[in-house]
Scaffold this motif. Structure first.
Motif, mmCIF file in Angstrom:
data_model
loop_
_atom_site.group_PDB
_atom_site.id
_atom_site.type_symbol
_atom_site.label_atom_id
_atom_site.label_comp_id
_atom_site.label_asym_id
_atom_site.label_seq_id
_atom_site.Cartn_x
_atom_site.Cartn_y
_atom_site.Cartn_z
ATOM 1 N N ILE A 18 0.967 -1.145 -0.218
ATOM 2 C CA ILE A 18 -0.179 -0.140 -0.117
ATOM 3 C C ILE A 18 1.077 1.095 -0.015
ATOM 4 C CG2 ILE A 18 -1.500 1.399 1.279
ATOM 5 C CD1 ILE A 18 -2.799 -1.328 2.487
ATOM 6 N N ARG A 19 0.361 2.155 -0.742
ATOM 7 C CA ARG A 19 1.505 3.406 -0.750
ATOM 8 C C ARG A 19 1.387 4.111 0.625
ATOM 9 N NH1 ARG A 19 -1.041 6.684 -5.685
ATOM 10 N NH2 ARG A 19 0.737 8.102 -5.289
ATOM 11 N N VAL A 20 2.654 4.304 1.014
ATOM 12 C CA VAL A 20 2.726 5.255 2.351
ATOM 13 C C VAL A 20 3.612 6.363 1.935
ATOM 14 C CG1 VAL A 20 4.391 3.643 2.965
ATOM 15 C CG2 VAL A 20 3.314 4.919 4.724
ATOM 16 N N GLU A 21 3.375 7.593 2.748
ATOM 17 C CA GLU A 21 4.424 8.702 2.652
ATOM 18 C C GLU A 21 4.204 9.368 3.885
ATOM 19 O OE1 GLU A 21 4.463 11.260 -0.862
ATOM 20 O OE2 GLU A 21 3.316 10.083 -2.231
ATOM 21 N N SER A 22 5.221 10.351 3.999
ATOM 22 C CA SER A 22 5.217 11.032 5.305
ATOM 23 C C SER A 22 5.379 12.422 5.121
ATOM 24 C CB SER A 22 6.471 10.703 6.136
ATOM 25 O OG SER A 22 6.782 11.417 7.339
ATOM 26 N N TRP A 23 4.627 13.269 6.117
ATOM 27 C CA TRP A 23 4.714 14.575 6.342
ATOM 28 C C TRP A 23 4.428 15.178 7.681
ATOM 29 C CZ3 TRP A 23 0.818 18.094 8.118
ATOM 30 C CH2 TRP A 23 1.530 19.604 7.992
ATOM 31 N N GLY A 24 5.457 15.848 8.092
ATOM 32 C CA GLY A 24 5.351 16.429 9.485
ATOM 33 C C GLY A 24 5.224 15.516 10.653
#
Length: 383
Positions: free
Chosen positions: A143-149
Motif C-alpha cells: 500500500i502506498r505510504v508517505e510522510s509529512w510533518g
C-alpha cells in the motif's frame, strides 16, 4: 434580503443561504455509507499514525480502514512500508495487535507462511512441488505510504495522485512549523454513535459553540477568526477546509484558565500566537494547531451510525522534558469539549432517523458545513 448584524466566520453571501441541509438518508443509508467508504476512505490519503510510534526496525502498527486492515512496519533498512494485513496463502489476517516492537518476521498463525518486515515471502512450508510457485511473486500486497510533518499517510488506491499533489497547498501553510519534532503527550479514543459526516460537519462550524462549549467560547468567541479555505469554492474543489479562531482578551491557549507557562512552538509569530488554526482534511483528519501544541482527531467510520474518534496531543520535545511539564490543562479541557461534541452529535444522529426529518436550512454561520456536504455529493457523483 436583510443583511445580518452578526459577524460572519466565512462567506457573508453564498449558496448556503439558499440551500437545504441533507435529509436523513444522507446519514443513515447503508448503501450510501458503503459507497462513501469505497470512494473516500479507500481512495484518499489517510493520516494513520506517527513515525515516532515505529522508530526501530520491526516496529509496527495496524489500522482498520473500513473492512480492510493495514499494517505499517519499519524494515531493517529503516524504511516504513505499508501492506494489506492479509496472508497471500488463504487470506488469513496476519497480525491482530494494534502495535508492537522488534518484529523479526510476520508469521501467519494458520499455516506458518512467513514474511520479512520488507514484505517478502521468506517461508512457505510444503510448497516445493507447487507448479509455477515463486516466492518472489507472493510477497505481501503493498500500500502506498508517505510522510509529512512526522505523520504517516496511506492511500489504498494505487493510481491516486501523490500526496504532495493532493495536499501540497495545505502542507505549505504549516511547513514553517517543525511538526516532525513534536512528541505525543496524550491519546484518547472515543466511540461515538453517529455518522462520520455529522462529526465533520460539527468541526466545520462554531455556531454551536456558545450553547454547547461555554468554556471554549469564553476563550475563543464563536464569531472570531476567518476562514481561508473551503472544500467547495464555486467550481473549484479541494480536499481541505479551514482557517483560524482568535483569542479573546489576552488569552494564550485553549486551557482551563486560557493561559499557559509553556513556550510557543518554534515558528509561531506574534500573529500566530493570537490564533488557533483549525483545518479539516478529507476524509479523516481534524488538524488543530494551538500556539503551544498540536491537537489532531482521526475519524474511523464503522457503520452509518458508529464511528471511532482518536484525539492526540503533540507538544515540543524540550517542553515535555521539563520537570514540571503537565499537559492536563489542555487535555482535560479538550476532553470535556470532545465529549460535549460527541453527545450532541449522537443526539443529531437520533433525530435524523425520524421520518419527519426531510432536511432543514443552513444558518448564516454554516457555509463550511454546506461546502462539506456539497463536496461529499460531488465526489460521490464522480465515483
Amino acid at each position: 434580503m436583510a443583511k445580518s448584524k452578526t459577524k460572519y466566520v466565512g462567506r457573508e453571501h453564498g449558496v448556503h443561504l439558499e440551500a437545504t441541509t441533507p435529509a436523513g438518508p444522507f446519514y443513515t443509508d447503508e448503501s450510501r455509507f458503503r459507497k462513501e467508504i469505497d470512494s473516500f476512505y479507500y481512495r484518499s490519503w489517510l493520516n494513520v499514525a506517527r513515525e515516532e510510534q515505529i522508530p526501530e526496525p520491526g516496529d509496527f502498527v495496524t489500522r482498520a480502514v473500513g473492512d480492510e486492515s493495514v499494517i505499517l512496519v519499519r524494515g531493517t533498512d529503516g524504511r516504513v512500508r505499508a501492506f494489506y494485513n492479509v496472508c497471500r496463502h488463504r487470506g488469513t489476517r496476519l497480525v491482530e495487535e494494534p502495535e508492537g516492537h522488534k518484529l523479526r518476521s510476520i508469521v501467519c498463525p494458520y499455516h506458518g507462511w512467513t514474511y520479512s518486515p520488507e514484505g517478502s515471502l521468506v517461508g512457505a512450508p510444503h510448497t516445493e512441488a507447487v507448479i509455477d510457485f515463486r516466492k518472489e511473486e507472493q510477497g505481501l500486497v503493498a500500500i502506498r505510504v508517505e510522510s509529512w510533518g512526522g505523520f504517516l499517510w496511506v492511500n489504498l488506491e494505487p493510481s491516486a495522485p501523490p500526496i504532495a499533489e493532493e495536499l501540497g497547498r495545505f502542507f505549505a501553510k504549516f511547513d514553517r512549523f517543525p511538526l516532525r519534532e513534536l512528541r505525543l503527550a496524550s491519546r484518547q479514543t472515543y466511540e461515538v454513535r453517529a455518522n462520520w459526516k455529522i462529526l465533520v460537519e460539527n468541526y466545520q462550524e462554531c455556531y454551536h459553540c456558545a450553547p454547547i462549549h461555554p468554556d471554549l467560547n469564553r476563550i475563543t468567541p464563536y464569531f472570531s477568526g476567518e476562514v481561508h479555505d473551503y472544500f467547495v469554492d464555486g467550481a473549484r474543489m479541494t480536499p481541505f477546509s479551514g482557517g483560524y479562531m482568535e483569542f479573546a482578551k489576552d488569552f494564550e491557549s485553549m486551557t482551563w484558565s486560557g493561559y499557559t507557562n509553556r513556550p510557543p512552538l518554534t515558528g509561531m509569530t506574534d500573529v500566530d500566537r493570537r490564533r488557533i488554526y483549525y483545518y479539516a482534511i478529507f476524509p479523516n483528519l481534524f488538524f488543530s494547531l494551538h500556539p503551544d501544541f498540536l491537537m489532531i482527531h482521526r475519524t474511523w467510520p464503522h457503520s452509518p451510525d458508529r464511528s471511532t474518534v482518536e484525539c492526540e496531543f503533540y507538544f515540543d520535545a524540550a517542553a515535555m522534558d521539563a520537570p514540571d511539564f503537565d499537559p492536563s490543562d489542555a487535555v482535560e479541557l479538550w476532553d470535556l469539549i470532545n465529549r460535549q461534541d460527541w453527545a450532541v452529535c449522537e443526539r443529531e444522529m437520533k433525530g435524523v432517523r425520524s421520518r419527519s426529518f426531510k432536511g432543514g436550512r443552513y444558518s448564516e454561520q454554516e457555509p463550511q458545513v454546506y461546502d462539506f456536504d456539497e463536496y461529499v455529493r460531488r465526489r460521490l457523483e464522480e465515483a
